[in-house]
Design a protein around this motif. Structure first.
Motif, PDB file in Angstrom:
ATOM      1  N   HIS A 139       0.816  -1.214   0.000  1.00 53.43           N
ATOM      2  CA  HIS A 139       0.000   0.000   0.000  1.00 53.43           C
ATOM      3  C   HIS A 139       0.850   1.265   0.000  1.00 53.43           C
ATOM      4  O   HIS A 139       0.515   2.260  -0.662  1.00 53.43           O
ATOM      5  N   ALA A 140       1.955   1.238   0.713  1.00 51.06           N
ATOM      6  CA  ALA A 140       2.810   2.433   0.785  1.00 51.06           C
ATOM      7  C   ALA A 140       3.476   2.745  -0.549  1.00 51.06           C
ATOM      8  O   ALA A 140       3.967   3.865  -0.757  1.00 51.06           O
ATOM      9  N   TYR A 141       3.492   1.791  -1.464  1.00 57.52           N
ATOM     10  CA  TYR A 141       4.162   1.977  -2.750  1.00 57.52           C
ATOM     11  C   TYR A 141       3.164   2.133  -3.897  1.00 57.52           C
ATOM     12  O   TYR A 141       3.519   1.917  -5.055  1.00 57.52           O
ATOM     13  N   THR A 142       1.935   2.480  -3.582  1.00 56.20           N
ATOM     14  CA  THR A 142       0.886   2.565  -4.597  1.00 56.20           C
ATOM     15  C   THR A 142       1.266   3.525  -5.723  1.00 56.20           C
ATOM     16  O   THR A 142       1.163   3.204  -6.912  1.00 56.20           O
ATOM     17  N   LEU A 143       1.709   4.719  -5.361  1.00 58.75           N
ATOM     18  CA  LEU A 143       2.049   5.720  -6.369  1.00 58.75           C
ATOM     19  C   LEU A 143       3.197   5.242  -7.255  1.00 58.75           C
ATOM     20  O   LEU A 143       3.134   5.373  -8.489  1.00 58.75           O
ATOM     21  N   TRP A 144       4.232   4.662  -6.654  1.00 52.34           N
ATOM     22  CA  TRP A 144       5.390   4.226  -7.435  1.00 52.34           C
ATOM     23  C   TRP A 144       5.038   3.041  -8.317  1.00 52.34           C
ATOM     24  O   TRP A 144       5.574   2.903  -9.432  1.00 52.34           O
ATOM     25  N   LEU A 145       4.142   2.188  -7.856  1.00 53.39           N
ATOM     26  CA  LEU A 145       3.688   1.088  -8.697  1.00 53.39           C
ATOM     27  C   LEU A 145       2.938   1.617  -9.925  1.00 53.39           C
ATOM     28  O   LEU A 145       3.146   1.137 -11.046  1.00 53.39           O
ATOM     29  N   CYS A 146       2.083   2.601  -9.721  1.00 49.95           N
ATOM     30  CA  CYS A 146       1.346   3.194 -10.838  1.00 49.95           C
ATOM     31  C   CYS A 146       2.298   3.844 -11.838  1.00 49.95           C
ATOM     32  O   CYS A 146       2.164   3.653 -13.059  1.00 49.95           O
ATOM     33  N   LEU A 147       3.273   4.600 -11.334  1.00 49.73           N
ATOM     34  CA  LEU A 147       4.225   5.263 -12.220  1.00 49.73           C
ATOM     35  C   LEU A 147       5.111   4.257 -12.949  1.00 49.73           C
ATOM     36  O   LEU A 147       5.433   4.436 -14.136  1.00 49.73           O
ATOM     37  N   GLY A 148       5.499   3.198 -12.256  1.00 51.31           N
ATOM     38  CA  GLY A 148       6.326   2.173 -12.895  1.00 51.31           C
ATOM     39  C   GLY A 148       5.581   1.453 -14.014  1.00 51.31           C
ATOM     40  O   GLY A 148       6.136   1.219 -15.096  1.00 51.31           O
ATOM     41  N   ILE A 149       4.313   1.113 -13.771  1.00 51.79           N
ATOM     42  CA  ILE A 149       3.517   0.453 -14.806  1.00 51.79           C
ATOM     43  C   ILE A 149       3.283   1.401 -15.973  1.00 51.79           C
ATOM     44  O   ILE A 149       3.332   0.986 -17.145  1.00 51.79           O
ATOM     45  N   LEU A 150       3.054   2.679 -15.674  1.00 53.40           N
ATOM     46  CA  LEU A 150       2.865   3.665 -16.747  1.00 53.40           C
ATOM     47  C   LEU A 150       4.123   3.766 -17.610  1.00 53.40           C
ATOM     48  O   LEU A 150       4.036   3.826 -18.848  1.00 53.40           O
ATOM     49  N   LEU A 151       5.291   3.779 -16.979  1.00 52.71           N
ATOM     50  CA  LEU A 151       6.546   3.831 -17.727  1.00 52.71           C
ATOM     51  C   LEU A 151       6.716   2.581 -18.584  1.00 52.71           C
ATOM     52  O   LEU A 151       7.123   2.675 -19.756  1.00 52.71           O
ATOM     53  N   LEU A 152       6.401   1.426 -18.039  1.00 50.82           N
ATOM     54  CA  LEU A 152       6.525   0.175 -18.791  1.00 50.82           C
ATOM     55  C   LEU A 152       5.599   0.182 -20.008  1.00 50.82           C
ATOM     56  O   LEU A 152       6.017  -0.174 -21.121  1.00 50.82           O
ATOM     57  N   VAL A 153       4.341   0.575 -19.806  1.00 54.50           N
ATOM     58  CA  VAL A 153       3.380   0.612 -20.919  1.00 54.50           C
ATOM     59  C   VAL A 153       3.839   1.600 -21.986  1.00 54.50           C
ATOM     60  O   VAL A 153       3.718   1.339 -23.193  1.00 54.50           O
ATOM     61  N   THR A 154       4.380   2.737 -21.561  1.00 60.37           N
ATOM     62  CA  THR A 154       4.851   3.748 -22.516  1.00 60.37           C
ATOM     63  C   THR A 154       5.989   3.208 -23.368  1.00 60.37           C
ATOM     64  O   THR A 154       5.985   3.338 -24.598  1.00 60.37           O
ATOM     65  N   VAL A 155       6.974   2.591 -22.723  1.00 60.49           N
ATOM     66  CA  VAL A 155       8.125   2.064 -23.447  1.00 60.49           C
ATOM     67  C   VAL A 155       7.706   0.958 -24.414  1.00 60.49           C
ATOM     68  O   VAL A 155       8.139   0.923 -25.573  1.00 60.49           O
ATOM     69  N   VAL A 156       6.843   0.069 -23.950  1.00 58.09           N
ATOM     70  CA  VAL A 156       6.412  -1.042 -24.810  1.00 58.09           C
ATOM     71  C   VAL A 156       5.663  -0.520 -26.030  1.00 58.09           C
ATOM     72  O   VAL A 156       5.877  -0.984 -27.154  1.00 58.09           O
ATOM     73  N   ASN A 157       4.792   0.466 -25.852  1.00 51.92           N
ATOM     74  CA  ASN A 157       4.038   1.004 -26.983  1.00 51.92           C
ATOM     75  C   ASN A 157       4.918   1.790 -27.945  1.00 51.92           C
ATOM     76  O   ASN A 157       4.614   1.866 -29.141  1.00 51.92           O
ATOM     77  N   LEU A 158       6.004   2.369 -27.440  1.00 53.00           N
ATOM     78  CA  LEU A 158       6.918   3.084 -28.327  1.00 53.00           C
ATOM     79  C   LEU A 158       7.656   2.128 -29.264  1.00 53.00           C
ATOM     80  O   LEU A 158       8.191   2.562 -30.291  1.00 53.00           O
ATOM     81  N   ARG A 159       7.694   0.871 -28.939  1.00 52.78           N
ATOM     82  CA  ARG A 159       8.336  -0.106 -29.815  1.00 52.78           C
ATOM     83  C   ARG A 159       7.460  -0.472 -31.014  1.00 52.78           C
ATOM     84  O   ARG A 159       7.916  -1.159 -31.920  1.00 52.78           O
ATOM     85  N   GLY A 160       6.219  -0.045 -31.013  1.00 60.66           N
ATOM     86  CA  GLY A 160       5.341  -0.325 -32.138  1.00 60.66           C
ATOM     87  C   GLY A 160       4.240  -1.304 -31.783  1.00 60.66           C
ATOM     88  O   GLY A 160       4.311  -2.020 -30.775  1.00 60.66           O
ATOM     89  N   THR A 161       3.210  -1.330 -32.628  1.00 63.47           N
ATOM     90  CA  THR A 161       2.040  -2.163 -32.362  1.00 63.47           C
ATOM     91  C   THR A 161       2.379  -3.651 -32.362  1.00 63.47           C
ATOM     92  O   THR A 161       1.886  -4.418 -31.530  1.00 63.47           O
TER      93      THR A 161
END
Length: 228
Positions: A139-161
C-alpha cells in the motif's frame, strides 16, 4: 546500439510497413486490451456508485450492466460497418472527416486523446488497487507502482504495435483464461447449490440507504461501469 535504441528498437523504414502488420494473435492484446480490462473493474465501479442505495442498489446493477452490454453491441455493429467501408484505415478521425467535415474530425480526435488518457489512468489505478488489496504490504508503494507500470506501458508502446502486441500477449491471454475459469467455477457452484451458493467469506453488512434512486445516479453508475 545505444541503450535507448535497444529499449525502443531500431527505426523502421516506410517500405517495412507490410512486414509490421499484426494478426489476430497480436491484435487482441494490442487493440482490445482496454476493453478486456474494463470487465475487471467496470461492474465494481458501477456498484460503488450505487452504494448510497443500500440493498436496493443490487437490484439496479442488472439493468445498468444490461445497458452497457447494449452499448457494446452498438459499438460492435458500428465497427463492422466501419471496417467494411474503410478496409485499409478507418479510425474515428478519418470517418468523421470524410462524412462530417474537418471540425467534426478534430472533435473526434480530441475525444480520443482524452479517452486514451482516462483509460490509462483508470486501468492502471484499478489494477494497482486490486494488487494492493491482495498484498496490503504494498500500500505504501501505490504511487510508485502506478508510475512504474505507466513507464513500462509507454516504453512497450513506443516499440510499435507489433512488438507491444507480442509482449502483452501472455498477460492478456492469461487474463482471459482466468476470467473464463472464474465464470465457469461460479456457474458450477451456483448449479450445485440450486442457485444459492454460500459465500466463501462472510459478506459485510449492507449500509442503510442514504440516497433515493434518481436518473442522475443511474447515469453516473452507467458512466462509471462503461468507462474504458
Amino acid at each position: 546500439m545505444s541503450i535507448l535504441g535497444w529499449i525502443l528498437g531500431r527505426r523502421l523504414a516506410n517500405q517495412e510497413q507490410s512486414q509490421r502488420k499484426i494478426g489476430v494473435f497480436e491484435a487482441v492484446p494490442a487493440m482490445g486490451l482496454d476493453g478486456l480490462g474494463s470487465s475487471a473493474y467496470g461492474p465494481e465501479a458501477a456498484l460503488t456508485i450505487l452504494i448510497p442505495l443500500g440493498a436496493a442498489g443490487l437490484g439496479y446493477i442488472g439493468p445498468v450492466m444490461g445497458a452497457i452490454v447494449g452499448l457494446l453491441a452498438v459499438l460492435y455493429l458500428s465497427y463492422r460497418q466501419t471496417i467494411a467501408a474503410y478496409p485499409s484505415n478507418g479510425g474515428a478521425y478519418i470517418v468523421s472527416r470524410e462524412n462530417l467535415g474537418r471540425n467534426a474530425s478534430l472533435l473526434a480526435a480530441s475525444a480520443l486523446m482524452v479517452d486514451y488518457v482516462l483509460n490509462v489512468a483508470v486501468g492502471i489505478s484499478a489494477g494497482v488497487g486490486a494488487l494492493v488489496s491482495a498484498l496490503p504490504s504494498l500500500h505504501a508503494y501505490t504511487l510508485w507502482l502506478c508510475l512504474g507500470i505507466l513507464l513500462l506501458v509507454t516504453v512497450v508502446n513506443l516499440r510499435g504495435t507489433l512488438d507491444s502486441g507480442r509482449l502483452f500477449a501472455l498477460p492478456t491471454y492469461l487474463f482471459v483464461v482466468s476470467f473464463l475459469t472464474i465464470l465457469a467455477i461460479g456457474v458450477w457452484k451456483a448449479s450445485l447449490s440450486g442457485g444459492q451458493p454460500s459465500p466463501a467469506i462472510p459478506p459485510p453488512p449492507l449500509q442503510q440507504p442514504t440516497e433515493s434512486v434518481s436518473l442522475l445516479l443511474l447515469m453516473h453508475a452507467f458512466a462509471s461501469g462503461s468507462r474504458r
